[in-house]
Design a protein around this motif. Structure first.
Motif, PDB file in Angstrom:
ATOM      1  N   VAL A 157       0.902  -1.205  -0.027  1.00  0.00           N
ATOM      2  CA  VAL A 157       0.092   0.011   0.063  1.00  0.00           C
ATOM      3  C   VAL A 157       0.959   1.133  -0.131  1.00  0.00           C
ATOM      4  O   VAL A 157       1.586   1.409   0.799  1.00  0.00           O
ATOM      5  CB  VAL A 157      -1.116   0.120   1.063  1.00  0.00           C
ATOM      6  CG1 VAL A 157      -1.653   1.195   1.422  1.00  0.00           C
ATOM      7  CG2 VAL A 157      -1.799  -1.207   1.268  1.00  0.00           C
ATOM      8  N   ASP A 158       0.575   1.961  -1.088  1.00  0.00           N
ATOM      9  CA  ASP A 158       1.443   3.517  -0.931  1.00  0.00           C
ATOM     10  C   ASP A 158       0.645   4.248   0.041  1.00  0.00           C
ATOM     11  O   ASP A 158      -0.373   4.801  -0.324  1.00  0.00           O
ATOM     12  CB  ASP A 158       1.552   3.941  -2.445  1.00  0.00           C
ATOM     13  CG  ASP A 158       2.163   5.271  -2.445  1.00  0.00           C
ATOM     14  OD1 ASP A 158       2.156   6.255  -1.607  1.00  0.00           O
ATOM     15  OD2 ASP A 158       2.801   5.358  -3.519  1.00  0.00           O
ATOM     16  N   LEU A 159       0.931   4.649   1.251  1.00  0.00           N
ATOM     17  CA  LEU A 159       0.528   5.562   2.149  1.00  0.00           C
ATOM     18  C   LEU A 159       0.169   6.535   1.855  1.00  0.00           C
ATOM     19  O   LEU A 159      -0.802   7.454   1.955  1.00  0.00           O
ATOM     20  CB  LEU A 159       1.211   5.485   3.438  1.00  0.00           C
ATOM     21  CG  LEU A 159       0.925   4.275   4.259  1.00  0.00           C
ATOM     22  CD1 LEU A 159       1.814   4.433   5.580  1.00  0.00           C
ATOM     23  CD2 LEU A 159      -0.343   3.957   4.610  1.00  0.00           C
ATOM     24  N   SER A 160       1.238   7.328   0.867  1.00  0.00           N
ATOM     25  CA  SER A 160       0.939   8.731   0.514  1.00  0.00           C
ATOM     26  C   SER A 160      -0.317   8.810  -0.511  1.00  0.00           C
ATOM     27  O   SER A 160      -1.221   9.694  -0.309  1.00  0.00           O
ATOM     28  CB  SER A 160       2.064   9.355  -0.574  1.00  0.00           C
ATOM     29  OG  SER A 160       3.101   9.405   0.466  1.00  0.00           O
ATOM     30  N   ASP A 161      -0.422   8.065  -1.507  1.00  0.00           N
ATOM     31  CA  ASP A 161      -1.596   7.784  -2.241  1.00  0.00           C
ATOM     32  C   ASP A 161      -2.997   7.409  -1.479  1.00  0.00           C
ATOM     33  O   ASP A 161      -4.063   8.087  -1.612  1.00  0.00           O
ATOM     34  CB  ASP A 161      -1.527   6.695  -3.423  1.00  0.00           C
ATOM     35  CG  ASP A 161      -0.529   7.159  -4.427  1.00  0.00           C
ATOM     36  OD1 ASP A 161       0.006   8.311  -4.493  1.00  0.00           O
ATOM     37  OD2 ASP A 161       0.056   5.957  -5.054  1.00  0.00           O
ATOM     38  N   ALA A 162      -2.846   6.568  -0.540  1.00  0.00           N
ATOM     39  CA  ALA A 162      -3.987   6.427   0.454  1.00  0.00           C
ATOM     40  C   ALA A 162      -4.451   7.238   1.372  1.00  0.00           C
ATOM     41  O   ALA A 162      -5.791   7.583   1.109  1.00  0.00           O
ATOM     42  CB  ALA A 162      -3.738   5.039   1.072  1.00  0.00           C
TER      43      ALA A 162
END
Length: 106
Positions: free
Chosen positions: A76-81
């Motif tokens: 999971v890309d936390l920035s995108d999420a």
């Protein structure tokens, strides 16, 4: 993220870092944060003295580190999420309708 991955890899902990185990570890660390403030009056918790603030900082760091590791393992890309979640929340809770209002569970 890279530092957390390198820390784990250097210790060969990757085999222990599955989604379930990391999720439980994260929940445990959140519990440790809660334990520090659970019986404090709200105003004392908000103005924590330096020793409590230091302990909170340590536990919050643990929460963040486990969260980063969990996101890494899950891909999971936390920035995108985070950006996506903020955008969706902005639509769900427009300022004109929710300013100063605690939303009920939806």
């Amino acid at each position: 993220m890279r530092q957390m991955r390198a820390f784990s890899d250097a210790r060969d902990w990757g085999r222990f870092h599955d989604l379930k185990s990391l999720t439980l570890a994260l929940a445990g660390e959140v519990g440790e944060v809660a334990e520090l403030v659970q019986w404090l009056p709200a105003e004392r918790a908000m103005t924590a003295d330096p020793p409590l603030r230091e302990r909170l900082g340590d536990e919050l760091a643990d929460v963040l580190l486990y969260l980063l590791r969990l996101a890494d393992v899950a891909g999971v890309d936390l920035s995108d999420a985070v950006l996506g979640k903020l955008a969706r929340n902005g639509e769900r809770f427009p300022v004109a309708s929710f300013r100063g209002v605690a939303p009920e569970r939806q």
